[in-house]
Design an enzyme around this catalytic site. Structure first.
Site, PDB file in Angstrom:
ATOM      1  N   HIS A  29     -13.101  -2.689   0.406  1.00  0.00           N
ATOM      2  CA  HIS A  29     -12.320  -2.452   0.758  1.00  0.00           C
ATOM      3  C   HIS A  29     -12.480  -2.945   2.758  1.00  0.00           C
ATOM      4  CE1 HIS A  29      -9.573   1.740   0.743  1.00  0.00           C
ATOM      5  NE2 HIS A  29      -9.143   0.891   2.306  1.00  0.00           N
ATOM      6  N   TYR A  44      -2.463   5.313  -3.793  1.00  0.00           N
ATOM      7  CA  TYR A  44      -3.250   6.824  -3.797  1.00  0.00           C
ATOM      8  C   TYR A  44      -2.784   7.645  -3.456  1.00  0.00           C
ATOM      9  CZ  TYR A  44      -5.989   3.754   0.486  1.00  0.00           C
ATOM     10  OH  TYR A  44      -7.043   2.742   0.529  1.00  0.00           O
ATOM     11  N   SER A  79       1.287  -1.363  -0.219  1.00  0.00           N
ATOM     12  CA  SER A  79      -0.314  -0.379   0.088  1.00  0.00           C
ATOM     13  C   SER A  79       0.938   1.273  -0.113  1.00  0.00           C
ATOM     14  CB  SER A  79      -0.788   0.214   1.017  1.00  0.00           C
ATOM     15  OG  SER A  79      -1.877   1.152   0.973  1.00  0.00           O
ATOM     16  N   THR A 119      -6.890   1.862  -6.231  1.00  0.00           N
ATOM     17  CA  THR A 119      -8.094   1.549  -4.963  1.00  0.00           C
ATOM     18  C   THR A 119      -8.876   2.891  -6.222  1.00  0.00           C
ATOM     19  OG1 THR A 119      -6.516   0.347  -3.787  1.00  0.00           O
ATOM     20  CG2 THR A 119      -8.275   1.710  -3.110  1.00  0.00           C
ATOM     21  N   LYS A 151      -9.173  -2.109  -7.939  1.00  0.00           N
ATOM     22  CA  LYS A 151      -9.767  -2.508  -7.072  1.00  0.00           C
ATOM     23  C   LYS A 151     -10.342  -1.462  -6.419  1.00  0.00           C
ATOM     24  CE  LYS A 151      -8.120  -3.755  -2.672  1.00  0.00           C
ATOM     25  NZ  LYS A 151      -7.834  -2.985  -0.688  1.00  0.00           N
TER      26      LYS A 151
END
Ligand code: FMN
Length: 384
Positions: A272, A132, A109, A158, A248
């Site tokens: 999530h 992100y 992540s 995401t 995602k």
């Protein structure tokens, strides 16, 4: 606690609860609002029953699969998760190494707490990066360059986080969402943190300091705030990123189609882990429509509520190429570091192998609708 004591995912959760201060355990364990979607993700597996076939031998089943051109020894990947260094000093490097040793992929992540160039060497060819970009395209550009430079070939974007979900356990623990431990809440959190001296010692040894003036080093995590991608940003990312692109966080078939149209190579059916919109559809219930819409165009990955090998088999039978796990490996990490993650993967591998063996199914590639049925008597008790 020794990692070998973890026999299944539920064990890992129990040991994690003992190892972590409540604020960190709740960060992993919790979800949005009343946590109904998180529980729905788990209970949806009870709506599907396996239909085992008998007298077909007893050969060791084949668990190998291929995801986006990479061969994996089992169809279980490790989902991207934030703040993993707060769970154990082994952190993201330990997670990546455990996955690679098990012959599978882990996804780092953006907010894991470790930079990609530090983690990538631990898992050559088996590390993906999840993006992100709260700073928008301009913020994403330098990060993408770093990811590519580290040799990572698969980018996961995401799309379910236009804003952070309402994580009430974090609020109740006095840590604003996104999770933050700082001078203002240190006094309140003090007792529960001091109740876990082993964790405090491990964190201190790994260089994470609690200072009254600052938030925990590296964990102020403002970047965890929203990441409002739009479909034109996905098209832009497709142009920027030469490797494979995974979208995602879709549950609507139309969104999966939108991702495919923008050139995604795979989608992850995910809510999530119930941490965003509570009351949204359980991922297993959303999976068939997504597979029907895009299954021939892109690979369909799945996550949410996987706790047993039987769950993996059911998701694959409904058309997923492979699944991801989030909380299960975080619990393993908290309980036993890299070895704990390895143990969780080993338990799922053992359970999946036994599921296939007892079901009379020779390989994960053979799993399809013929191995499952709706649980319960559909349309009432059958005539006899
Ligand atoms: C503590 C925690 C942190 C997470 N952080 C991220 C993240 O940084 N990026 C992301 O795309 N998903 C994140 N997720 C969601 C997971 O990638 C995954 O979708 C979810 O955990 C799957 O459900 P499961 O926990 O029931 O397996 C996080 C989940 C948890 C539990």
């Amino acid at each position: 606690m020794r990692a070998k004591q973890i026999t299944n995912v539920a064990d890992a959760r129990r040991f994690a609860r003992r190892a972590l201060p409540r604020v960190v355990f709740d960060y992993i364990d919790g979800a949005a609002d009343d946590e109904r979607t998180m529980h729905a993700n788990e209970s949806a597996f009870d709506d599907v029953a396996l239909v085992p076939r008998m007298a077909v031998g007893g050969e060791t089943p084949d668990l190998t699969t291929s995801v986006l051109g990479t061969s994996l020894s089992l169809p279980v990947l490790l989902a991207p998760c934030g703040l993993v260094r707060l769970m154990h000093p082994d952190g993201a490097v330990g997670v990546a190494r455990a996955a690679a040793h098990a012959g599978t992929v882990s996804v780092l992540s953006t907010v894991a707490g470790s930079p990609v160039d530090e983690v990538a060497p631990a898992a050559p060819g088996l590390l993906w990066f999840q993006l992100y970009a709260p700073g928008g395209r301009r913020g994403a550009e330098p990060l993408l360059a770093k990811v590519a430079e580290a040799g990572v070939e698969v980018l996961v974007v995401t799309v379910d986080t236009p804003a952070l979900g309402n994580r009430e356990r974090d609020r109740r623990n006095g840590v604003a969402s996104p999770l933050r431990i700082d001078a203002r809440n240190a006094a309140r959190l003090g007792p529960q943190i001091l109740a876990r001296p082993g964790w405090v010692y491990a964190m201190a040894r790994s260089g994470i300091r609690f200072s009254p003036a600052h938030s925990v080093d590296g964990f102020s995590m403002l970047s965890m705030a929203s990441s409002p991608f739009r479909w034109d940003d996905i098209a832009w990312l497709r142009e920027q990123w030469p490797g494979k692109l995974v979208v995602k966080g879709v549950v609507a078939a139309a969104d999966a189609a939108a991702a495919a149209e923008r050139g995604a190579d795979a989608v992850v059916v995910s809510n999530h882990g119930g941490r965003q919109l509570d009351g949204s559809v359980a991922t297993l219930h959303a999976l068939p429509a997504v597979v029907a819409a895009v299954g021939t165009r892109v690979e369909v990955l799945f996550d949410g509520g996987i706790r047993r090998g039987t769950h993996v088999a059911k998701a694959l039978a409904l058309g997923a190429t492979a699944v991801m796990i989030g909380r299960p490996y975080l619990w393993g990490l908290a309980a036993g570091g890299e070895a704990g993650v390895a143990q969780v993967l080993a338990s799922l591998r053992r359970e999946l192998a036994q599921t296939l063996l007892l079901a009379g199914c020779p390989s994960v590639g053979d799993l399809d609708r013929s191995w499952i049925t709706p649980a319960g008597f559909v349309g009432g008790l059958p005539e006899t």
